[in-house]
Design a protein around this motif. Structure first.
Motif, PDB file in Angstrom:
ATOM      1  N   SER A 174      22.440  -0.344 -56.550  1.00 52.38           N
ATOM      2  CA  SER A 174      23.868  -0.558 -56.810  1.00 52.38           C
ATOM      3  C   SER A 174      24.342   0.101 -58.096  1.00 52.38           C
ATOM      4  O   SER A 174      25.541   0.292 -58.294  1.00 52.38           O
ATOM      5  CB  SER A 174      24.161  -2.051 -56.865  1.00 52.38           C
ATOM      6  N   SER A 175      23.417   0.434 -59.000  1.00 52.32           N
ATOM      7  CA  SER A 175      23.840   1.075 -60.249  1.00 52.32           C
ATOM      8  C   SER A 175      22.695   1.919 -60.815  1.00 52.32           C
ATOM      9  O   SER A 175      21.544   1.777 -60.392  1.00 52.32           O
ATOM     10  CB  SER A 175      24.252   0.021 -61.277  1.00 52.32           C
ATOM     11  N   THR A 201      25.784   5.052 -68.162  1.00 46.78           N
ATOM     12  CA  THR A 201      26.796   4.054 -68.520  1.00 46.78           C
ATOM     13  C   THR A 201      28.146   4.423 -67.921  1.00 46.78           C
ATOM     14  O   THR A 201      28.835   3.586 -67.319  1.00 46.78           O
ATOM     15  CB  THR A 201      26.919   3.966 -70.059  1.00 46.78           C
ATOM     16  N   ASN A 252      28.025   4.006 -64.149  1.00 49.72           N
ATOM     17  CA  ASN A 252      28.051   2.600 -63.751  1.00 49.72           C
ATOM     18  C   ASN A 252      29.447   2.010 -63.899  1.00 49.72           C
ATOM     19  O   ASN A 252      29.885   1.193 -63.091  1.00 49.72           O
ATOM     20  CB  ASN A 252      27.042   1.789 -64.568  1.00 49.72           C
ATOM     21  N   GLU A 253      30.139   2.434 -64.980  1.00 55.70           N
ATOM     22  CA  GLU A 253      31.513   1.974 -65.189  1.00 55.70           C
ATOM     23  C   GLU A 253      32.399   2.450 -64.030  1.00 55.70           C
ATOM     24  O   GLU A 253      33.227   1.704 -63.497  1.00 55.70           O
ATOM     25  CB  GLU A 253      32.034   2.518 -66.528  1.00 55.70           C
ATOM     26  N   ARG A 289      31.625   0.482 -61.045  1.00 55.86           N
ATOM     27  CA  ARG A 289      32.220  -0.856 -61.149  1.00 55.86           C
ATOM     28  C   ARG A 289      33.689  -0.809 -60.756  1.00 55.86           C
ATOM     29  O   ARG A 289      34.184  -1.658 -60.009  1.00 55.86           O
ATOM     30  CB  ARG A 289      32.061  -1.371 -62.583  1.00 55.86           C
ATOM     31  N   ARG A 290      34.383   0.221 -61.259  1.00 60.50           N
ATOM     32  CA  ARG A 290      35.813   0.326 -60.944  1.00 60.50           C
ATOM     33  C   ARG A 290      36.037   0.571 -59.457  1.00 60.50           C
ATOM     34  O   ARG A 290      36.950   0.008 -58.848  1.00 60.50           O
ATOM     35  CB  ARG A 290      36.442   1.465 -61.747  1.00 60.50           C
ATOM     36  N   GLN A 307      34.042  -0.349 -57.109  1.00 59.78           N
ATOM     37  CA  GLN A 307      33.712  -1.604 -56.432  1.00 59.78           C
ATOM     38  C   GLN A 307      34.866  -2.593 -56.544  1.00 59.78           C
ATOM     39  O   GLN A 307      35.230  -3.272 -55.577  1.00 59.78           O
ATOM     40  CB  GLN A 307      32.427  -2.182 -57.052  1.00 59.78           C
ATOM     41  N   GLU A 308      35.444  -2.627 -57.776  1.00 57.09           N
ATOM     42  CA  GLU A 308      36.592  -3.518 -57.973  1.00 57.09           C
ATOM     43  C   GLU A 308      37.737  -3.133 -57.057  1.00 57.09           C
ATOM     44  O   GLU A 308      38.396  -3.984 -56.459  1.00 57.09           O
ATOM     45  CB  GLU A 308      37.056  -3.448 -59.425  1.00 57.09           C
ATOM     46  N   GLU A 330      36.843  -4.200 -53.617  1.00 56.89           N
ATOM     47  CA  GLU A 330      36.987  -5.649 -53.454  1.00 56.89           C
ATOM     48  C   GLU A 330      38.454  -6.055 -53.432  1.00 56.89           C
ATOM     49  O   GLU A 330      38.865  -6.949 -52.689  1.00 56.89           O
ATOM     50  CB  GLU A 330      36.250  -6.372 -54.588  1.00 56.89           C
TER      51      GLU A 330
END
Lengths: 145, 598
Positions: free
Chosen positions: B213-214, B229, B232-233, B236-237, B239-240, B243
């Motif tokens: 996942s990362s 980093t 991954n950021e 995350r965005r 994924q957000e 979602e």
């Protein structure tokens, strides 16, 4: 007076120059060779391979200094009477016409050794490069005009 | 391996170090190559001089044999191998190519000079002569002298060459070793740098395939960690965002299906899964599997293939449990891909029940607007009624006086005229009374009255008009009931409906009006049907609007139905036009609180 002196020196030089050139070269033959003297013309004929046999039918083996030796230029000018290009051209023509090999060119100091080996050899060296000695296997012959 | 760079790597340091290493490696490479070239040159010289050396020894042997013969026997010319004697030019050429070895080159020059000016012409002389033409003793002496000197020279060359070759071999080996070392270091550093890249690529591949996942680059260089980093950021965005989209889709009170052009359902939100009774993970199916009607299936497939939009189409669907449901479907073409799938359409479903509620809401909204209009109309009507009522009272009173005076005077022939005036004024009074009722609804809504009372009054009011127009009026009721409402208003509604039904059959041969009662879903419905031609579909929605009429000009005000609807609302009932086109049927519906069966 000064001009007179200069003229005298010039005359002396003019008279003695040919003799001086002639005296710069020594003609060597094997000590077993009966020849004691020869003319310049004869020498020229031997060196240019116009004469290939001695009187005793021995094969003439002419040997001259290399172009780097002092005696080479004197030889060409005084004996053979031609410049180097003319001499080179002569050698090429001779090889094609008669198939004879030209006079061997070798180090001046080494010429007496070779003349001592070959019974019919005749070598020309500059005066400073050879000195007579009892055990020498060669002899110098006189060049007569 | 990346520990080497861990937390102290710097791009510029790596670049400068790499460049330096490359330069040093290149330097040693060229030095080694130069050394190899010289070594090769020297080895050639060594080989050639060794060849000369062998030739000289062979000549020495040959001459020794030749000179041992007596002059009488040695009639032949000297037979020796002169092949190598011509190679002096090659030796000279090769010597010129070898720079930096002056002692060797000097010896070779000396050897060459001796060879060309002494040895070679000497042997040529011997070769041309036979034994009888040579002083064999001298030949032996001179040969020894020549050969010994040449052999001495060549020996010097060989020794010097060997020494230099040995030195250069060592140097070359050293340079090769250093070159190999720096090459190894360079390759190692390249490998170390590429190690991070390999790790990065591997992890990216795992992320792409969903195994990871990362990025986890803690053991990598600082630069790689920064990349990790940032990545991954970014993940995350994304994924957000995903979602967020999914949660919006889940929260929507609309069933959403994402389709491809073949009608394959690729995604469904929670609402859709619930509507279609699907499992959480969902099975792949086509919309043909859920649309009940063959005609609707073909319609949607054609829309999908042609990229057409469909808005609010009422369809029947069959959920995965086999239950049939009514929905309002909308199909909209889209173009986007997500998680490797190409979505082409969004199909949304609204439950028909929800749709009915919406329609109800729209109806209420329309009624509010109408109520607002009615309020204004009521005020206007009240004013008119008030202004008409006063002169009307004067007319009625004055007419009574004149009627009495005329009766007293014996003019009986005028009696019918007074009767018509009386009827006309009574009619005006009723209208004014009706307008006043419309403007000020009665408060007498709490009283119960029986169906006999209601239907009896209606028959009295309408029989005359229906009979006059040749319309058969029938009032049927299998149910006995009482209503809690204003008798006059309910009666006015029904009379109005019967009058409208009578007027609608002016050109009809079979003229009839039927009033009947039924119970539907615990509600009481009084239905008024007629044998007319029906109300056109495009007018059905506007039929209740004030001042809307289909009657000829001068025959209708367009207020009847709208007033009736207002009166119905005031009595807790709903006046509506039934969906069936024929026969035309209006219904007055009372809920359970407004009636009781007797």
């Amino acid at each position: 007076m000064k001009n007179m002196n200069r003229f005298v020196v010039f005359l002396v030089c003019l008279i003695t120059l040919p003799t001086a050139f002639a005296q710069d070269l020594i003609v060597l033959v094997n000590k077993h060779n009966p020849v004691t003297e020869m003319s310049k013309q004869q020498l020229r004929s031997y060196l240019l391979r116009k004469e290939v046999l001695w009187a005793n039918k021995q094969k003439v083996v002419p040997i001259i200094p290399t172009a780097q030796n002092a005696g080479y230029a004197t030889l060409l000018g005084q004996i053979l009477k031609m410049d180097k290009p003319t001499y080179d051209r002569y050698l090429i023509e001779m090889k094609f016409k008669s198939g004879l090999s030209p006079a061997k060119e070798m180090e001046e100091s080494f010429i007496p050794n070779v003349v001592g080996v070959a019974l019919g050899a005749i070598g020309v060296v500059s005066r400073g490069s050879w000195s007579a000695s009892p055990e020498a296997m060669v002899k110098a012959i006189e060049i007569v005009e | 391996m990346s520990i080497f760079f861990k937390r102290r790597s710097n791009v510029w340091i790596i670049r400068v170090a790499s460049l330096g290493l490359v330069l040093v490696t290149a330097l040693f490479y060229f030095a080694e190559k130069n050394s190899s070239s010289k070594l090769s040159c020297l080895e050639d010289l060594e080989e050639m001089t060794h060849g000369f050396s062998l030739d000289l020894y062979r000549i020495q042997t040959d001459l020794a044999y030749f000179t041992s013969l007596t002059p009488s026997v040695a009639k032949d010319k000297l037979q020796i191998d002169y092949g190598s004697l011509e190679r002096i030019d090659q030796l000279k050429d090769r010597t010129e190519a070898c720079h930096g070895f002056e002692d060797i080159v000097g010896n070779i020059d000396e050897f060459s000079k001796l060879w060309t000016t002494q040895t070679l012409p000497f042997f040529e002389v011997i070769r041309e002569l036979n034994g009888s033409e040579l002083d064999m003793k001298q030949v032996q002496l001179v040969t020894e002298k020549v050969l010994s000197y040449q052999l001495k020279t060549i020996a010097l060359i060989e020794v010097a060459t060997k020494n230099v070759i040995e030195r250069f071999s060592l140097e070359k080996d050293g340079l090769s070793l250093v070159f190999a070392f720096f090459l190894f270091i360079s390759l190692s550093i390249s490998w170390l740098i590429s190690f991070d890249t390999a790790v990065l690529l591997r992890q990216l591949s795992e992320i792409a395939s969903g195994k990871k996942s990362s990025l986890d680059l803690k053991s990598s260089s600082v630069e790689s960690q920064r990349i990790g980093t940032s990545f991954n950021e970014l993940l995350r965005r994304v994924q957000e965002g995903k979602e967020f989209s999914v949660s919006i889709l889940a929260a929507l009170n609309v069933s959403i299906l994402f389709l491809d052009t073949d009608g394959r359902v690729l995604f469904s939100n929670d609402n859709a899964r619930s509507l279609l009774s699907m499992a959480e993970d969902g099975d792949v199916f086509n919309i043909q599997d859920i649309i009940a009607s063959k005609q609707d299936q073909e319609f949607f497939l054609a829309s999908l293939q042609q990229g057409l939009e469909t808005v609010d189409k009422r369809v029947q669907i069959i959920d995965r449990a086999g239950q049939v449901k009514q929905v309002i479907a909308s199909l909209r073409p889209v173009k986007f891909s997500f998680e490797g799938r190409q979505y082409s359409f969004i199909l949304s479903f609204k439950d028909a029940k929800d749709s009915l509620l919406l329609l109800e809401l729209q109806l209420r909204q329309r009624e509010l607007i109408e109520a607002s209009k009615m309020a204004s109309l009521g005020q206007l009507s009240a004013g008119i009624a008030h202004e008409v009522n006063n002169p009307l009272s004067i007319i009625i009173g004055t007419t009574e006086v004149i009627k009495d005076r005329v009766a007293e005077s014996g003019l009986t022939a005028l009696a019918p005229m007074f009767l018509r005036i009386e009827k006309a004024t009574t009619r005006i009074q009723e209208i004014v009374k009706g307008i006043k009722k419309f403007a000020h609804p009665s408060d007498s809504k709490g009283k119960w009255f029986s169906h006999e009372t209601l239907f009896g009054d209606i028959e009295i009011f309408c029989r005359d008009r229906t009979t006059k127009n040749g319309v058969h009026l029938s009032i049927e009721s299998d149910l006995r009931f009482e209503l809690q409402a204003d008798l006059g208003e309910v009666g006015q509604i029904l009379v109005n409906l019967i009058h409208n039904a009578t007027d609608a059959q002016e050109h009809t041969t079979e003229k009839w009006v039927r009033v009947r009662v039924s119970m539907v879903d615990s509600r009481l419905k009084i239905l008024v049907s007629d044998g007319g031609a029906g109300i056109p579909a495009n007018l059905r929605e506007r039929i209740m609007e004030p001042f809307f009429t289909t009657k000829d000009i001068g025959k209708g005000t367009g207020l009847g139905l709208s007033i009736s609807r207002t009166l119905a609302m005031g009595n807790g009932a709903i006046l509506d036009l039934e969906e069936v086109l024929l026969p035309t049927t209006f219904s007055l519906t009372f809920d359970a609180s407004r009636f009781r069966l007797t």
